[in-house]
Each structure stands twice: as structure tokens, then as C-alpha cells.
Write an enzyme that holds these catalytic residues in place. Structure first.
Site, PDB file in Angstrom:
ATOM      1  CD  GLU A 101      -1.138   0.631   3.590  1.00 28.08           C
ATOM      2  OE1 GLU A 101      -2.156   0.027   3.939  1.00 28.08           O
ATOM      3  OE2 GLU A 101      -0.816   1.736   4.035  1.00 28.08           O
ATOM      4  CB  CYS A 123      -2.439  -5.642   5.788  1.00 20.98           C
ATOM      5  SG  CYS A 123      -2.101  -4.098   6.643  1.00 20.98           S
ATOM      6  CB  THR A 167       1.885  -0.822  15.048  1.00 21.95           C
ATOM      7  OG1 THR A 167       0.730  -0.115  14.577  1.00 21.95           O
ATOM      8  CG2 THR A 167       1.689  -1.202  16.504  1.00 21.95           C
ATOM      9  NE  ARG A 184     -19.471   1.689  15.371  1.00 22.07           N
ATOM     10  CZ  ARG A 184     -20.287   0.757  14.897  1.00 22.07           C
ATOM     11  NH1 ARG A 184     -20.247  -0.474  15.369  1.00 22.07           N
ATOM     12  NH2 ARG A 184     -21.131   1.039  13.935  1.00 22.07           N
ATOM     13  CB  THR A 242      -9.771  -1.719  13.771  1.00 22.66           C
ATOM     14  OG1 THR A 242      -9.939  -1.433  15.153  1.00 22.66           O
ATOM     15  CG2 THR A 242      -9.729  -0.436  12.975  1.00 22.66           C
ATOM     16  CG  HIS A 260      -2.170  -8.920   9.230  1.00 17.28           C
ATOM     17  ND1 HIS A 260      -1.034  -8.394   8.665  1.00 17.28           N
ATOM     18  CD2 HIS A 260      -2.902  -7.862   9.660  1.00 17.28           C
ATOM     19  CE1 HIS A 260      -1.081  -7.070   8.745  1.00 17.28           C
ATOM     20  NE2 HIS A 260      -2.201  -6.720   9.343  1.00 17.28           N
ATOM     21  CE  LYS A 300      -2.800  -6.460  25.389  1.00 18.27           C
ATOM     22  NZ  LYS A 300      -3.299  -5.191  25.904  1.00 18.27           N
ATOM     23  CG  ASN A 325       0.830  -3.962  10.704  1.00 18.13           C
ATOM     24  OD1 ASN A 325       1.141  -4.777   9.832  1.00 18.13           O
ATOM     25  ND2 ASN A 325      -0.366  -3.422  10.777  1.00 18.13           N
ATOM     26  CB  SER A 354      -8.157  -2.695   6.130  1.00 15.27           C
ATOM     27  OG  SER A 354      -7.616  -2.887   7.413  1.00 15.27           O
TER      28      SER A 354
END
Ligand SMILES: [Zn+2]
Lengths: 137, 357
Positions: free
Chosen positions: B90, B122, B163, B210, B212, B245, B250, B277, B307
Site C-alpha cells: 500500500e 495488508c 506500529t 470500532r 478494526t 497477520h 495482542k 506491523n 482491511s
């Protein structure tokens, strides 16, 4: 560098493609019409290994037009494994880390951006040889 | 959900695999604590330890070239036999002018090759891999190069700035009998989900807060992983390594637990704590780290997430050839060990975050 000239020389600039003289068998870089060692004309294209050592170096603080955004950067004479001496920027190293005799390897990097709307020019540079981690047996 | 051949799995006619792989991670590291120092002052909730940052003279093209050189060094294949160079990112350096022709030229793959840039946030890199598997699997080509690489940008002070990192990997797909990891099956799972985007002339991406987590990352990753396991008949215990990915530390840990995997199964490919990331590079550079340590016979599950949104899931089995080729190029860990920590000011200069005119 004009767009036409950078396009014509892209192979030598991206991947250090030089020549081997068909007569005296010396490695030649950059490619040229006549062998600099024996003055004979015929050569065969050859990709150089990209490995060499720093023969001498300096640091450019006051860069020529178009290179300012990368300054300060070290420039070195690199003695290639195959023999030829190449003038090139060093990268991934700060000027104070450079030493004579330092083993380096070729990488392809951005060397110039012709403004926000112009072309990006890529070229060979040299960086300290990547250290391999010790391997468990 | 059944497809024409009765399966949702994607499988080629001819057996294929990964014949060469190569990673690239740039030298510079920005600790997450540095971002917190400048923007939030909160050191207790850092999503990773540090992220990899590209140098001033690096972009997706230069980083792809180095990863691809490593892949070709391992594959020992004549570059002129490669019929596709596909770069997923990207952060292509040009809006119009392919990254892939620059890479193909630098590797002496030109001119008899297909070349194109892929875009799917991604998972652009794994889309390129799906296509490479198909091209070789159909018999149209013997070798196809797929790359996932990014120099990701986060808006200053945004959660993603901690990240968004630089790095990725190149995978050369070829005949199964020459491969270091034989391809078994893949599957793609996509929906139209507005979790993260960047409009054409915007410098930084935006995200739908919200969206993601649950409806985007977890839904697509776990659906793709569950379906590929169901359809192939494998369970979590059949995989030695799993790479998901990695937008932060977390998310992949939690998704792995939801899917029934143990922490040691994701350990080798979990690079996000130390490199960040790497967007289109994330799952592929994790896979390259797995190939650096895997043993013949190990089965590997790789699941990307992009995404917009979707996931590609792949199953590979590592072959005996891995031992022959592994040390023909630097390992992923060699790049990770090469680190120079920078402060936020140097980072701001490297990433063009300062207004110069
Ligand atoms: Zn000569």
C-alpha cells in the site's frame, strides 16, 4: 542526470552489471567501448558480485542539487572483489562508523528524487556487509 | 458456499510450492516508548516494543529488490525463466508507474515477464502469492515471483503510528518437486468492510475505530482459518507453525487462541513486537521467519488480513530442500538483529513528516 541517461544506464546502476574483457580478461566497470586495461574493443557483459572493501572515503555535508535531502552521507572508493574501483555512496552507516578496509556489499537504493512530481532515480550504493547471526549446530 | 468443483478450497492443477524465499527489514528501529514520549506520555499500554523504519533512501521498490535477491539466491533459478513479478503494497513509490518493473529490471527478469502491482491494504502480498500459485499451477509458467512489502505510514500521534512499520518478504513460486515448502491448499475470504482506508490523495490512512477488531480482523482471519481447516480436514494439532497477520502483539495471539492454537505454534512467525506491523509484508515476513527454522515435514498455516476487508489462508508443508537453501541468503533474524535505534525527530525526518515548504 537526465531521464534519458538514467534510463540508458539502468542495468549498471540497478545491479552493477559490468563487463569482462575478451582479450585481457579483466573485469570492467562501468561498461565502455574500449577496455581500459588493454585498449581492445570486445567485451562480454557480466554481473559483478557487489562485494568489495572501502579503499578511501569522505563525507558529503554540502550536497549537490538534488541530493540535499540525503546529506550528510559518506561517499567511498570501493575496491570490488573482481578488481574495478567504483565511486559510490555508502548507506545504512553513519559517517563516523566508516573505516578503510571495511567489507561492503552492493544494494539498490534511491539516489535522487526529481522533485515531488518527477521521477525517482535508483542506483547502486554500498553498505557494511550484513552480519549473519551465529547458527546453532 | 460450495464452488464449482465442490470445494471452497483453491487448488492448482499442477503441484507447486515455494522454491525460494527472502526477507527484508530495514536497519532503523523506533521504540514505541518514543512515540508515547512525544504524544501520549503513557508507557503502560504500548502495543509493541519497537518498529522497523526505512532509511531515507529506501522505499517499497528498493526493499522488494533486496528481498527478491535473497529469494533468487535460495532458488538458484535463471531469472529469465520467471514469468511474473507481482508486488503487493500500500506504499508503492508511484501512484502511476509500477514498482514491479523496477524490481524485474534490477533482478534481470526483464523483458519476457508479466509485471504488476497489487493493492489490498495488508493482504496485497498474499493476493500476489495466490495469483503466482495459480500461474504456475495452471502450467502457464514455471516460476512466478510474489512480494509483500511496505513502508507504512501512520498519522502523527495516531494509534497506528506506534506500529506502522517497514519490511516484507519475497516468495518465488515454482514446481513442487523443487520446492522448500509444498503448497497444499489456499482459500480467500472477503467482504466489504470499512475498517481502514486511504483516499487517493491523502498522505495518511484513516480507520473506523470500532470496526478494526471484531468485524474486521477477527472475523476474517478466524473464518478463513476455520474454513481451510474444515475443508482440508486438519485440526490445530496438525500445524507445527501458524502465521497470522500482525497489526499488534495482542490481535494474533488472541486469534490464535480462538482457533485452538498454542502459543508455541505462533512463536517463530510472531515478529510484530520487534519489527512492527509491516502491512502487506506482515504475514509473508512471518512466514519467512518460520522457513528459517522449520524442519522437513512441518506443516505451516499462513493467514493474512487486509482491511476493506479479507483474509487469504495457505497451507504449506516444508520439504527436505529447506536445509540446502536456508543459508544461501541472510535469515530474517539477521535483519532483525541489525538494529539502530532512532529518536522521534530522526524518524520524522526519515518519514517526511516535516513540512519543508
Ligand atoms: Zn582488456
Amino acid at each position: 542526470m537526465t531521464v534519458a541517461r538514467t534510463w540508458r544506464t539502468r542495468r549498471q546502476r540497478y545491479s552493477l552489471v559490468g563487463e569482462r574483457c575478451d582479450h585481457c580478461h579483466n573485469a570492467i566497470f562501468p561498461p565502455r567501448d574500449v577496455c581500459p586495461y588493454c585498449a581492445e574493443p570486445a567485451q562480454t557483459q557480466m554481473a559483478l558480485s557487489g562485494r568489495g572493501t572501502v579503499y578511501s572515503y569522505t563525507t558529503v555535508y554540502d550536497a549537490p542539487a538534488g541530493f540535499g535531502e540525503f546529506a550528510p552521507y559518506p561517499v567511498a572508493l570501493v575496491k570490488l572483489e573482481e578488481g574495478p574501483m567504483v565511486t559510490a555512496q555508502l548507506t545504512d552507516v553513519s559517517p563516523e562508523e566508516v573505516t578503510i578496509g571495511m567489507p561492503v556489499e552492493m544494494v539498490t537504493r534511491k539516489i535522487q528524487e526529481q522533485g515531488e512530481e518527477g521521477v525517482i532515480i535508483y542506483n547502486y550504493k554500498f553498505r557494511p556487509q550484513l552480519q549473519r547471526q551465529a547458527r546453532a549446530a | 458456499m460450495a464452488k464449482q468443483n465442490g470445494s471452497v478450497l483453491l487448488r492448482p492443477q499442477r503441484a507447486v510450492g515455494i522454491v525460494g524465499y527472502g526477507a527484508y527489514v530495514p536497519r532503523y528501529r523506533l521504540p514505541a516508548s518514543e512515540v508515547a514520549r512525544v504524544w501520549s506520555g503513557r508507557m503502560d499500554t504500548l502495543p509493541i516494543k519497537e518498529k522497523a523504519v526505512a532509511g531515507l533512501d529506501e522505499d517499497t521498490a528498493t526493499m522488494s529488490i533486496e528481498a527478491a535477491r535473497n529469494a533468487l539466491a535460495r532458488a538458484r533459478v535463471d531469472p529469465h525463466r520467471i514469468r511474473a513479478v507481482w508486488v503487493g503494497s500500500e506504499s508503492h513509490p508511484y501512484a502511476v508507474k509500477p514498482t514491479s518493473t523496477i524490481v524485474a529490471e534490477a533482478l534481470d527478469i526483464v523483458p519476457l515477464t508479466s509485471a504488476a502491482d497489487w493493492e489490498f491494504a495488508c493482504k496485497a502480498g498474499t493476493e500476489a502469492l495466490q495469483a503466482a500459485i495459480a500461474l504456475v499451477g495452471s502450467g502457464m509458467a514455471d516460476y512466478a515471483l510474489s512480494i509483500g512489502m511496505d513502508t507504512a505510514q501512520g498519522r502523527p500521534g495516531d494509534a497506528l503510528e506506534y506500529t506502522a512499520a517497514a519490511g516484507g518478504a519475497a516468495l518465488l513460486v515454482g514446481p513442487a518437486e523443487e520446492s522448500v515448502a509444498r503448497f497444499e491448499a489456499s482459500l480467500s475470504y472477503v467482504t466489504d468492510t470499512p475498517d481502514f482506508w486511504r483516499r487517493a490523495h491523502a498522505h495518511y490512512p484513516s480507520h473506523g475505530q470500532r470496526f478494526t477488531g471484531e468485524p474486521a480482523y477477527f472475523h476474517h482471519i478466524t473464518s478463513a482459518a476455520r474454513l481451510i481447516m474444515e475443508e482440508t480436514g486438519y485440526g490445530p494439532a496438525d500445524f507445527r507453525h501458524v502465521v497470522l497477520h500482525q497489526p499488534n502483539t495482542k490481535f494474533p495471539q488472541r486469534a490464535a487462541t480462538m482457533l485452538g492454537f498454542k502459543p508455541e505454534q505462533i512463536q517463530a512467525g510472531l515478529l510484530v513486537p520487534v519489527i512492527g506491523n509491516t502491512y502487506a509484508g506482515s504475514s509473508l515476513v512471518g512466514f519467512s521467519a518460520v522457513l528459517d527454522v522449520a524442519e522437513p515435514g512441518d506443516r505451516v498455516l499462513v493467514v493474512s488480513f487486509g482491511s476493506g476487508a479479507g483474509s487469504d489462508a495457505f497451507i504449506f508443508q516444508v520439504t527436505e530442500r529447506i536445509h540446502e537453501v536456508r543459508d544461501l541468503a541472510p535469515r530474517t533474524s539477521d535483519y532483525i538483529a541489525r538494529r539502530t535505534v532512532i529518536d522521534y525527530a530522526t524518524y520524522a525526518r526519515f518519514r517526511g513528516k516535516m513540512l519543508m515548504k
